[in-house]
Design an enzyme around this catalytic site. Structure first.
Site, PDB file in Angstrom:
ATOM      1  NE  ARG A 155      -3.968  -2.103   2.072  1.00 52.52           N
ATOM      2  CZ  ARG A 155      -3.886  -3.078   2.966  1.00 52.52           C
ATOM      3  NH1 ARG A 155      -3.001  -2.997   3.935  1.00 52.52           N
ATOM      4  NH2 ARG A 155      -4.679  -4.108   2.898  1.00 52.52           N
ATOM      5  CE  LYS A 186      -1.382  13.392 -14.953  1.00 52.42           C
ATOM      6  NZ  LYS A 186      -1.785  13.836 -16.307  1.00 52.42           N
ATOM      7  CD  GLU A 225       5.649  15.150 -23.279  1.00 52.63           C
ATOM      8  OE1 GLU A 225       4.936  16.184 -23.232  1.00 52.63           O
ATOM      9  OE2 GLU A 225       5.195  13.997 -23.119  1.00 52.63           O
ATOM     10  CE  LYS A 266       4.632  16.894 -14.843  1.00 52.04           C
ATOM     11  NZ  LYS A 266       4.652  15.652 -15.586  1.00 52.04           N
ATOM     12  CD  GLU A 276      -4.849  15.680 -15.962  1.00 57.34           C
ATOM     13  OE1 GLU A 276      -3.658  15.308 -15.868  1.00 57.34           O
ATOM     14  OE2 GLU A 276      -5.611  15.296 -16.831  1.00 57.34           O
ATOM     15  NE  ARG A 299      -0.036  16.453 -13.441  1.00 56.68           N
ATOM     16  CZ  ARG A 299       0.664  15.694 -12.633  1.00 56.68           C
ATOM     17  NH1 ARG A 299       0.433  15.738 -11.340  1.00 56.68           N
ATOM     18  NH2 ARG A 299       1.606  14.907 -13.088  1.00 56.68           N
ATOM     19  CG  ASN A 357      -2.904  15.417 -20.366  1.00 60.14           C
ATOM     20  OD1 ASN A 357      -1.939  14.680 -20.312  1.00 60.14           O
ATOM     21  ND2 ASN A 357      -3.783  15.523 -19.398  1.00 60.14           N
ATOM     22  CG  HIS A 394      -0.439  14.021 -23.859  1.00 60.39           C
ATOM     23  ND1 HIS A 394       0.247  15.133 -24.275  1.00 60.39           N
ATOM     24  CD2 HIS A 394       0.423  13.347 -23.035  1.00 60.39           C
ATOM     25  CE1 HIS A 394       1.462  15.146 -23.732  1.00 60.39           C
ATOM     26  NE2 HIS A 394       1.599  14.071 -22.972  1.00 60.39           N
ATOM     27  CG  HIS A 447      -2.248   9.007 -24.703  1.00 57.06           C
ATOM     28  ND1 HIS A 447      -2.775   9.440 -23.505  1.00 57.06           N
ATOM     29  CD2 HIS A 447      -0.901   9.127 -24.571  1.00 57.06           C
ATOM     30  CE1 HIS A 447      -1.790   9.811 -22.701  1.00 57.06           C
ATOM     31  NE2 HIS A 447      -0.643   9.639 -23.318  1.00 57.06           N
ATOM     32  CG  HIS A 457       4.710   9.844 -24.856  1.00 56.33           C
ATOM     33  ND1 HIS A 457       3.353   9.617 -24.763  1.00 56.33           N
ATOM     34  CD2 HIS A 457       4.946  10.988 -24.152  1.00 56.33           C
ATOM     35  CE1 HIS A 457       2.792  10.576 -24.031  1.00 56.33           C
ATOM     36  NE2 HIS A 457       3.741  11.416 -23.648  1.00 56.33           N
TER      37      HIS A 457
HETATM   38  P1  NAD Z   1      11.500   5.106 -22.579  1.00 52.57           P
HETATM   39  O1  NAD Z   1      11.432   4.999 -21.135  1.00 52.57           O
HETATM   40  O2  NAD Z   1      10.963   3.993 -23.400  1.00 52.57           O
HETATM   41  O3  NAD Z   1      13.021   5.366 -22.999  1.00 52.57           O
HETATM   42  C1  NAD Z   1      13.333   5.506 -24.348  1.00 52.57           C
HETATM   43  C2  NAD Z   1      14.444   4.536 -24.780  1.00 52.57           C
HETATM   44  O4  NAD Z   1      15.701   5.042 -24.360  1.00 52.57           O
HETATM   45  C3  NAD Z   1      14.334   3.154 -24.184  1.00 52.57           C
HETATM   46  O5  NAD Z   1      14.766   2.200 -25.113  1.00 52.57           O
HETATM   47  C4  NAD Z   1      15.310   3.232 -23.006  1.00 52.57           C
HETATM   48  O6  NAD Z   1      15.782   1.982 -22.601  1.00 52.57           O
HETATM   49  C5  NAD Z   1      16.400   4.073 -23.603  1.00 52.57           C
HETATM   50  N1  NAD Z   1      17.224   4.815 -22.659  1.00 52.57           N
HETATM   51  C6  NAD Z   1      16.840   5.399 -21.514  1.00 52.57           C
HETATM   52  N2  NAD Z   1      17.836   6.142 -21.007  1.00 52.57           N
HETATM   53  C7  NAD Z   1      18.878   5.992 -21.838  1.00 52.57           C
HETATM   54  C8  NAD Z   1      20.190   6.505 -21.866  1.00 52.57           C
HETATM   55  N3  NAD Z   1      20.606   7.386 -20.954  1.00 52.57           N
HETATM   56  N4  NAD Z   1      21.022   6.133 -22.857  1.00 52.57           N
HETATM   57  C9  NAD Z   1      20.582   5.284 -23.829  1.00 52.57           C
HETATM   58  N5  NAD Z   1      19.353   4.779 -23.870  1.00 52.57           N
HETATM   59  C10 NAD Z   1      18.501   5.145 -22.898  1.00 52.57           C
HETATM   60  O7  NAD Z   1      10.752   6.429 -23.122  1.00 52.57           O
HETATM   61  P2  NAD Z   1      10.652   7.909 -22.549  1.00 52.57           P
HETATM   62  O8  NAD Z   1      10.514   8.758 -23.740  1.00 52.57           O
HETATM   63  O9  NAD Z   1      11.694   8.191 -21.556  1.00 52.57           O
HETATM   64  O10 NAD Z   1       9.270   7.866 -21.768  1.00 52.57           O
HETATM   65  C11 NAD Z   1       8.060   7.624 -22.438  1.00 52.57           C
HETATM   66  C12 NAD Z   1       7.049   7.126 -21.430  1.00 52.57           C
HETATM   67  O11 NAD Z   1       6.824   8.161 -20.457  1.00 52.57           O
HETATM   68  C13 NAD Z   1       5.698   6.807 -22.030  1.00 52.57           C
HETATM   69  O12 NAD Z   1       5.256   5.588 -21.507  1.00 52.57           O
HETATM   70  C14 NAD Z   1       4.805   7.929 -21.549  1.00 52.57           C
HETATM   71  O13 NAD Z   1       3.466   7.536 -21.407  1.00 52.57           O
HETATM   72  C15 NAD Z   1       5.431   8.280 -20.234  1.00 52.57           C
HETATM   73  N6  NAD Z   1       5.180   9.649 -19.769  1.00 52.57           N
HETATM   74  C16 NAD Z   1       4.762   9.810 -18.498  1.00 52.57           C
HETATM   75  C17 NAD Z   1       4.553  11.069 -18.000  1.00 52.57           C
HETATM   76  C18 NAD Z   1       4.169  11.246 -16.564  1.00 52.57           C
HETATM   77  O14 NAD Z   1       3.832  12.365 -16.175  1.00 52.57           O
HETATM   78  N7  NAD Z   1       4.236  10.222 -15.755  1.00 52.57           N
HETATM   79  C19 NAD Z   1       4.771  12.186 -18.808  1.00 52.57           C
HETATM   80  C20 NAD Z   1       5.210  11.999 -20.116  1.00 52.57           C
HETATM   81  C21 NAD Z   1       5.406  10.710 -20.593  1.00 52.57           C
HETATM   82  N1  GLY Z   2       2.586  14.624 -18.467  1.00 46.18           N
HETATM   83  C1  GLY Z   2       1.311  15.083 -18.015  1.00 46.18           C
HETATM   84  C2  GLY Z   2       1.251  15.347 -16.556  1.00 46.18           C
HETATM   85  O1  GLY Z   2       2.162  15.089 -15.815  1.00 46.18           O
HETATM   86  O2  GLY Z   2       0.262  15.811 -16.099  1.00 46.18           O
END
Ligand code: NAD
Ligand code: GLY
Length: 362
Positions: A120, A142, A184, A226, A236, A240, A244, A247, A251, A264
């Site tokens: 939890r 998030k 972003e 942010k 949100e 917030r 998006n 998005h 998405h 993404h």
């Molecule tokens: P990712 O985590 O898939 O990383 C991209 C690629 O780069 C992967 O293959 C990873 O292994 C590689 N990688 C990571 N760091 C590296 C480094 N330093 N050197 C070499 N390779 C490296 O993708 P991302 O773009 O980081 O994240 C996308 C995800 O984030 C999506 O799932 C999206 O929905 C999510 N997201 C979440 C929020 C949130 O607020 N929580 C906001 C935006 C996006």
């Molecule tokens: N990436 C959207 C949020 O954090 O709200």
């Protein structure tokens, strides 16, 4: 090193941004509740950085458990999440063990969700290693996994105790991933920070060339934006949602094409163009403004036209958007460049038109 604060009262935490932070475990130690951590990473990031982080913590007397997940958006699911729980249980992790996410947004979102659920709730720390995760996903709490029917559909709001963004890790990031992260960064300028947008327009080539000063400024200013939004509206209920931008369309592209086919950030760039087209149809911005957004994404090496996905499929997938309220779709649109709003003003036919003008014409 620079520090920003996410001022969420009892859930407040620092974002530390700088070079060589992975070697400085003294930045992490004050946030641990016991001398045991589990670090979650993936098969790409672990060989690059897990040894360094684990060694520096072990040297400080910390018991380190390593959990290495398969790499990819397509693994952001229940089965992979369960691998984290399996190890936490096998290794007798407790509620006060800290979970550390070392990787991009996929690792960060999954680790955060695991931390929210395990017994939890256990403390967790974000160590983001992609541009996207350093400017966006590691901040704000998030956390989620995907469902075959919709992106990030299963998740929780759960804040980390610390975000540690070591900008040196970006040296190994593939160019395509750097560009996806830029989507972003540009987003903050488009929705609420016109001076930052103008800075990006002037300095884009420096960021693409990974000039340390330019990258550091882009990350810092993005995190500032942010953090301000998250502090104003953590769960949100209002502002917030502006984060998006693009998005809802994006998405749909990610889910519709199969997770991982479109990055993404790439999907968000196209989604932002669809939002710009819609805002133009509504008469809120002019064609020159749409062209300005397009020019910036093109310079950043991002797509401005979506994949071969029929409009009906977009519309079907968009119904699962988390901003749908009482069955009505709400979108992030432009009042002007640098000022976005949440709006349900667009009709179904206007939305379909915006999608189709940003789809390939075959
Ligand atoms: P990712 O985590 O898939 O990383 C991209 C690629 O780069 C992967 O293959 C990873 O292994 C590689 N990688 C990571 N760091 C590296 C480094 N330093 N050197 C070499 N390779 C490296 O993708 P991302 O773009 O980081 O994240 C996308 C995800 O984030 C999506 O799932 C999206 O929905 C999510 N997201 C979440 C929020 C949130 O607020 N929580 C906001 C935006 C996006
Ligand atoms: N990436 C959207 C949020 O954090 O709200």
């Amino acid at each position: 090193m620079e520090t920003l604060n996410v001022a969420l009262d009892e859930r407040a935490y620092p974002i530390r941004i700088g070079r060589g932070l992975l070697d400085q475990c003294e930045l992490i130690l004050p946030y641990l509740r016991q001398k045991k951590v589990a670090i979650v990473s993936n098969t790409t990031v672990a060989p690059l950085y897990l040894g360094k982080l684990s060694a520096s913590l072990r040297d400080a007397g910390i018991d380190v458990i390593e959990i290495v997940l398969p790499d990819g958006e397509k693994y952001k699911d229940w089965q992979t999440l369960n691998l984290i729980f399996d190890t936490l249980l096998e290794r007798h992790c407790e509620r006060s063990t800290t979970l550390i996410a070392l990787g991009g947004g996929v690792v960060g979102d999954m680790t955060g969700f695991a931390a929210a659920c395990y017994q939890r709730g256990m403390p967790f720390i974000q160590v983001p290693t992609t541009l996207l995760s350093q400017v966006d996903s590691s901040v704000g709490g998030k956390t989620a996994i995907n469902h075959p029917r919709g992106k990030n559909m299963i998740g929780a709001f759960y804040q980390p105790k610390l975000v540690l963004a070591d900008t040196d890790t970006l040296n190994t990031l593939p160019d395509r991933e750097l560009r996806a992260g830029l989507a972003e960064v540009i987003k903050y300028g488009l929705i609420r920070d016109l001076p930052f947008l103008e800075w990006i327009e002037l300095n884009l080539e420096r960021v693409l060339a990974r000039e340390p000063d330019a990258l550091a400024y882009a990350i810092h200013r993005s995190c500032q934006n942010k953090a301000e939004v998250v502090v104003a509206d953590e769960h949100e209920n209002g502002e917030r949602a502006l984060l998006n931008l693009g998005h809802t369309f994006g998405h749909a592209i990610e889910t519709g094409m199969g997770y991982g086919e479109w990055l993404h950030g790439e999907a968000i760039a196209v989604g932002s163009m669809m939002a710009a087209e819609l805002s133009c149809q509504l008469g809120w911005i002019d064609r020159a403004a749409v062209d300005r957004v397009e020019k910036l994404f093109v310079r950043a090496g991002l797509p401005v036209v979506g994949p071969l996905l029929v409009v009906e499929r977009y519309v079907e997938l968009m119904q699962h958007d988390k901003k749908v309220q009482d069955g009505k779709l709400r979108l992030i649109l432009f009042r002007q460049i640098g000022q976005a709003v949440v709006s349900d003003a667009a009709s179904a036919s206007q939305i379909a038109h915006a999608i189709s003008v940003r789809s390939p014409h075959v």
